[in-house]
Design a protein around this motif. Structure first.
Motif, PDB file in Angstrom:
ATOM      1  N   ILE A 198       0.832  -1.204   0.000  1.00 16.25           N
ATOM      2  CA  ILE A 198       0.000   0.000   0.000  1.00 16.25           C
ATOM      3  C   ILE A 198       0.866   1.253   0.000  1.00 16.25           C
ATOM      4  CG2 ILE A 198      -1.645   1.346   1.365  1.00 16.25           C
ATOM      5  CD1 ILE A 198      -2.746  -1.369   2.382  1.00 16.25           C
ATOM      6  N   ILE A 199       1.893   1.253   0.841  1.00 13.56           N
ATOM      7  CA  ILE A 199       2.803   2.397   0.938  1.00 13.56           C
ATOM      8  C   ILE A 199       3.467   2.672  -0.404  1.00 13.56           C
ATOM      9  CG2 ILE A 199       4.985   3.186   1.943  1.00 13.56           C
ATOM     10  CD1 ILE A 199       2.781   3.409   3.955  1.00 13.56           C
ATOM     11  N   ALA A 200       4.028   1.631  -1.013  1.00 16.31           N
ATOM     12  CA  ALA A 200       4.735   1.802  -2.281  1.00 16.31           C
ATOM     13  C   ALA A 200       3.799   2.270  -3.384  1.00 16.31           C
ATOM     14  CB  ALA A 200       5.415   0.490  -2.673  1.00 16.31           C
ATOM     15  N   PHE A 201       2.595   1.702  -3.448  1.00 18.03           N
ATOM     16  CA  PHE A 201       1.628   2.076  -4.482  1.00 18.03           C
ATOM     17  C   PHE A 201       1.190   3.532  -4.310  1.00 18.03           C
ATOM     18  CE2 PHE A 201      -2.597   2.518  -6.289  1.00 18.03           C
ATOM     19  CZ  PHE A 201      -2.517   1.811  -7.472  1.00 18.03           C
ATOM     20  N   THR A 202       0.891   3.920  -3.076  1.00 13.68           N
ATOM     21  CA  THR A 202       0.452   5.288  -2.804  1.00 13.68           C
ATOM     22  C   THR A 202       1.541   6.297  -3.154  1.00 13.68           C
ATOM     23  OG1 THR A 202      -0.923   4.460  -0.989  1.00 13.68           O
ATOM     24  CG2 THR A 202      -0.512   6.828  -1.056  1.00 13.68           C
ATOM     25  N   ALA A 203       2.753   6.000  -2.741  1.00 16.17           N
ATOM     26  CA  ALA A 203       3.864   6.919  -3.007  1.00 16.17           C
ATOM     27  C   ALA A 203       4.110   7.076  -4.502  1.00 16.17           C
ATOM     28  CB  ALA A 203       5.129   6.408  -2.317  1.00 16.17           C
ATOM     29  N   GLU A 204       4.032   5.983  -5.242  1.00 15.85           N
ATOM     30  CA  GLU A 204       4.303   6.036  -6.680  1.00 15.85           C
ATOM     31  C   GLU A 204       3.249   6.827  -7.432  1.00 15.85           C
ATOM     32  OE1 GLU A 204       4.653   3.049 -10.570  1.00 15.85           O
ATOM     33  OE2 GLU A 204       4.509   2.213  -8.545  1.00 15.85           O
ATOM     34  N   HIS A 205       1.983   6.646  -7.075  1.00 19.87           N
ATOM     35  CA  HIS A 205       0.900   7.224  -7.870  1.00 19.87           C
ATOM     36  C   HIS A 205       0.420   8.589  -7.376  1.00 19.87           C
ATOM     37  CE1 HIS A 205       0.230   3.713 -10.458  1.00 19.87           C
ATOM     38  NE2 HIS A 205       0.548   2.996  -9.398  1.00 19.87           N
ATOM     39  N   PHE A 206       0.598   8.872  -6.080  1.00 16.67           N
ATOM     40  CA  PHE A 206       0.056  10.122  -5.524  1.00 16.67           C
ATOM     41  C   PHE A 206       1.076  10.947  -4.753  1.00 16.67           C
ATOM     42  CE2 PHE A 206      -3.307   6.844  -5.455  1.00 16.67           C
ATOM     43  CZ  PHE A 206      -4.127   7.365  -6.440  1.00 16.67           C
ATOM     44  N   GLY A 207       2.156  10.311  -4.334  1.00 18.29           N
ATOM     45  CA  GLY A 207       3.098  10.963  -3.438  1.00 18.29           C
ATOM     46  C   GLY A 207       2.715  10.676  -2.000  1.00 18.29           C
ATOM     47  N   LEU A 208       3.702  10.649  -1.123  1.00 13.33           N
ATOM     48  CA  LEU A 208       3.456  10.332   0.279  1.00 13.33           C
ATOM     49  C   LEU A 208       4.456  11.090   1.130  1.00 13.33           C
ATOM     50  CD1 LEU A 208       1.539   8.479   1.913  1.00 13.33           C
ATOM     51  CD2 LEU A 208       3.316   6.724   1.839  1.00 13.33           C
ATOM     52  N   GLY A 209       3.943  11.897   2.053  1.00 19.35           N
ATOM     53  CA  GLY A 209       4.835  12.723   2.848  1.00 19.35           C
ATOM     54  C   GLY A 209       4.352  12.913   4.270  1.00 19.35           C
ATOM     55  N   GLU A 210       5.089  13.703   5.014  1.00 21.86           N
ATOM     56  CA  GLU A 210       4.786  13.954   6.420  1.00 21.86           C
ATOM     57  C   GLU A 210       3.371  14.518   6.574  1.00 21.86           C
ATOM     58  OE1 GLU A 210       6.506  16.609  10.179  1.00 21.86           O
ATOM     59  OE2 GLU A 210       7.520  16.621   8.218  1.00 21.86           O
ATOM     60  N   GLY A 211       2.609  13.943   7.486  1.00 24.69           N
ATOM     61  CA  GLY A 211       1.256  14.409   7.736  1.00 24.69           C
ATOM     62  C   GLY A 211       0.188  13.682   6.951  1.00 24.69           C
ATOM     63  N   ASP A 212       0.574  12.822   6.021  1.00 22.89           N
ATOM     64  CA  ASP A 212      -0.410  12.010   5.305  1.00 22.89           C
ATOM     65  C   ASP A 212      -0.852  10.835   6.172  1.00 22.89           C
ATOM     66  OD1 ASP A 212      -0.083  13.668   3.137  1.00 22.89           O
ATOM     67  OD2 ASP A 212       1.229  12.298   2.035  1.00 22.89           O
ATOM     68  N   ILE A 213      -2.098  10.414   6.008  1.00 21.47           N
ATOM     69  CA  ILE A 213      -2.590   9.238   6.711  1.00 21.47           C
ATOM     70  C   ILE A 213      -3.248   8.292   5.709  1.00 21.47           C
ATOM     71  CG2 ILE A 213      -2.882  10.487   8.872  1.00 21.47           C
ATOM     72  CD1 ILE A 213      -5.899  10.474   8.420  1.00 21.47           C
ATOM     73  N   ILE A 214      -3.253   7.017   6.067  1.00 12.86           N
ATOM     74  CA  ILE A 214      -3.833   6.001   5.189  1.00 12.86           C
ATOM     75  C   ILE A 214      -4.820   5.152   5.980  1.00 12.86           C
ATOM     76  CG2 ILE A 214      -3.399   4.061   3.655  1.00 12.86           C
ATOM     77  CD1 ILE A 214      -0.562   5.096   3.271  1.00 12.86           C
ATOM     78  N   TYR A 215      -6.067   5.147   5.528  1.00 10.59           N
ATOM     79  CA  TYR A 215      -7.071   4.199   6.004  1.00 10.59           C
ATOM     80  C   TYR A 215      -6.880   2.936   5.167  1.00 10.59           C
ATOM     81  CZ  TYR A 215      -9.811   7.678   8.672  1.00 10.59           C
ATOM     82  OH  TYR A 215     -10.238   8.615   9.587  1.00 10.59           O
ATOM     83  N   THR A 216      -6.610   1.790   5.806  1.00  9.80           N
ATOM     84  CA  THR A 216      -6.098   0.630   5.083  1.00  9.80           C
ATOM     85  C   THR A 216      -7.166  -0.371   4.651  1.00  9.80           C
ATOM     86  OG1 THR A 216      -5.651  -0.500   7.183  1.00  9.80           O
ATOM     87  CG2 THR A 216      -3.845   0.801   6.203  1.00  9.80           C
ATOM     88  N   GLY A 217      -8.442  -0.043   4.798  1.00 13.42           N
ATOM     89  CA  GLY A 217      -9.500  -0.939   4.347  1.00 13.42           C
ATOM     90  C   GLY A 217     -10.300  -1.515   5.498  1.00 13.42           C
ATOM     91  N   THR A 218     -11.498  -1.985   5.189  1.00 10.31           N
ATOM     92  CA  THR A 218     -12.409  -2.468   6.222  1.00 10.31           C
ATOM     93  C   THR A 218     -12.708  -3.952   6.053  1.00 10.31           C
ATOM     94  OG1 THR A 218     -14.490  -1.952   7.385  1.00 10.31           O
ATOM     95  CG2 THR A 218     -14.578  -1.984   4.980  1.00 10.31           C
ATOM     96  N   PRO A 219     -12.812  -4.683   7.163  1.00 15.70           N
ATOM     97  CA  PRO A 219     -13.228  -6.080   7.082  1.00 15.70           C
ATOM     98  C   PRO A 219     -14.736  -6.184   6.849  1.00 15.70           C
ATOM     99  CG  PRO A 219     -12.896  -5.462   9.372  1.00 15.70           C
ATOM    100  CD  PRO A 219     -12.474  -4.281   8.536  1.00 15.70           C
ATOM    101  N   SER A 220     -15.236  -7.397   6.732  1.00 14.19           N
ATOM    102  CA  SER A 220     -16.671  -7.602   6.521  1.00 14.19           C
ATOM    103  C   SER A 220     -17.460  -7.191   7.765  1.00 14.19           C
ATOM    104  CB  SER A 220     -16.958  -9.061   6.185  1.00 14.19           C
ATOM    105  OG  SER A 220     -16.556  -9.909   7.253  1.00 14.19           O
ATOM    106  N   GLY A 221     -18.758  -7.027   7.579  1.00 11.89           N
ATOM    107  CA  GLY A 221     -19.625  -6.667   8.691  1.00 11.89           C
ATOM    108  C   GLY A 221     -20.132  -5.241   8.645  1.00 11.89           C
ATOM    109  N   VAL A 222     -19.856  -4.514   7.546  1.00 14.27           N
ATOM    110  CA  VAL A 222     -20.343  -3.142   7.442  1.00 14.27           C
ATOM    111  C   VAL A 222     -21.869  -3.141   7.462  1.00 14.27           C
ATOM    112  CG1 VAL A 222     -18.307  -2.485   6.130  1.00 14.27           C
ATOM    113  CG2 VAL A 222     -20.406  -3.076   4.921  1.00 14.27           C
ATOM    114  N   GLY A 223     -22.438  -2.029   7.913  1.00 13.91           N
ATOM    115  CA  GLY A 223     -23.891  -1.964   8.001  1.00 13.91           C
ATOM    116  C   GLY A 223     -24.377  -0.544   8.206  1.00 13.91           C
ATOM    117  N   PRO A 224     -25.697  -0.362   8.281  1.00 17.54           N
ATOM    118  CA  PRO A 224     -26.282   0.975   8.343  1.00 17.54           C
ATOM    119  C   PRO A 224     -26.185   1.618   9.718  1.00 17.54           C
ATOM    120  CG  PRO A 224     -28.007  -0.673   8.402  1.00 17.54           C
ATOM    121  CD  PRO A 224     -26.728  -1.415   8.169  1.00 17.54           C
TER     122      PRO A 224
END
Length: 216
Positions: free
Chosen positions: A159-185
Motif C-alpha cells: 500500500i505504501i509503495a503504491f500510494t507513493a508512486e501514484h500520488f506521493g506520500l509525505g509527512e502528515g499524510d494518513i492512510i485508512y487501510t481498508g475495512t473487514p466484513s460486517g459493514v452496516g447501516p
C-alpha cells in the motif's frame, strides 16, 4: 494531530469478504480513493452529526497509519510511520451506488464532513506486533466488525509503495487501510466504540440530522 493532517488516502476493497458482501469484484491491485481534510474528526465521546437526509449511511472500521516523513524507496516502515489509530470510513451507500452506475468518482459518497472518524493516536509498535492484535467496532454494545491486518489483500508495504508512486506520500499524510466484513447501516443515536484488542481507543454517538437538515 488532526490539525496537521495533509492527505487522507483510503484503500478500498482490501478485505476479500468485505468486497464479496457488497457484491464487488476482489481487486488485483490496490484501489485507492481520498477524502478531504474537512471529513476528519477525532472521536472524543461526543455526538457527531451526519447527514441523514442523503440516504443510508454505512460504517466501515479501519486500521489507520500516520506518515511522519517524506517517503523514499527502501525506507523501513518503522522509519516512515510513527503513529497508528483506528478509524471509520462513513459512506453514503445509496449515493455511492448511483455514482458507480454512472462511472463517476466516489467523492460525494465518501467526502462529506465527519465522514472520516479517527481515534486517538498511539505509537506504532511495528508491523509484526500489529499483526498479533485484532481491531473491532462495537455498535450499541454489540460487536459488528472484527479484523486483523494479516487478512488484508494488500499488505502495508504494498500500500505504501503504491500510494507513493501514484500520488506521493509525505509527512502528515494518513492512510485508512481498508475495512473487514460486517459493514452496516447507521441509525440516529447509535453509539460506536473502536477497540484495539481489548483497549478502547475511541467512542462517540451519531447525531443523524435527517429531521433538521435539507427538508425546507
Amino acid at each position: 494531530m488532526t490539525q496537521s493532517i495533509r492527505n487522507i488516502y483510503c484503500v478500498g476493497r482490501n478485505y476479500a469478504q468485505h468486497a464479496k458482501e457488497l457484491n464487488n469484484e476482489v481487486p488485483t491491485s490496490p484501489f485507492l480513493f481520498s477524502k478531504p481534510t474537512h471529513a476528519l474528526v477525532e472521536a472524543k465521546s461526543q455526538s457527531i452529526p451526519l447527514p441523514g437526509h442523503r440516504g443510508t449511511i454505512h460504517y466501515e472500521a479501519e486500521w489507520v497509519v500516520h506518515i511522519c516523513r517524506p517517503y523514499q524507496k527502501g525506507m523501513s516502515l518503522e522509519d516512515l510511520i510513527d503513529k497508528m489509530a483506528l478509524g471509520i470510513d462513513f459512506t453514503l451507500r445509496d449515493v455511492q451506488s448511483e455514482l458507480k452506475k454512472k462511472g463517476q468518482p466516489w467523492l460525494l459518497a465518501k467526502g462529506f464532513p465527519n465522514s472520516a472518524i479517527i481515534s486517538k493516536w498511539i505509537d506504532f509498535p511495528g508491523l509484526e506486533t500489529c499483526k498479533q492484535t485484532p481491531f473491532s467496532l462495537w455498535k450499541n454494545d454489540q460487536n459488528v466488525q472484527t479484523g486483523n491486518i494479516e487478512e488484508m489483500l494488500f499488505d502495508l508495504p504494498s500500500i505504501i509503495a503504491f500510494t507513493a508512486e501514484h500520488f506521493g506520500l509525505g509527512e502528515g499524510d494518513i492512510i485508512y487501510t481498508g475495512t473487514p466484513s460486517g459493514v452496516g447501516p447507521v441509525a440516529d443515536q447509535d453509539k460506536f466504540v473502536l477497540k484495539w484488542g481489548e483497549a478502547s481507543l475511541a467512542e462517540f454517538t451519531v447525531d443523524l440530522q435527517s429531521s433538521r437538515v435539507g427538508k425546507n
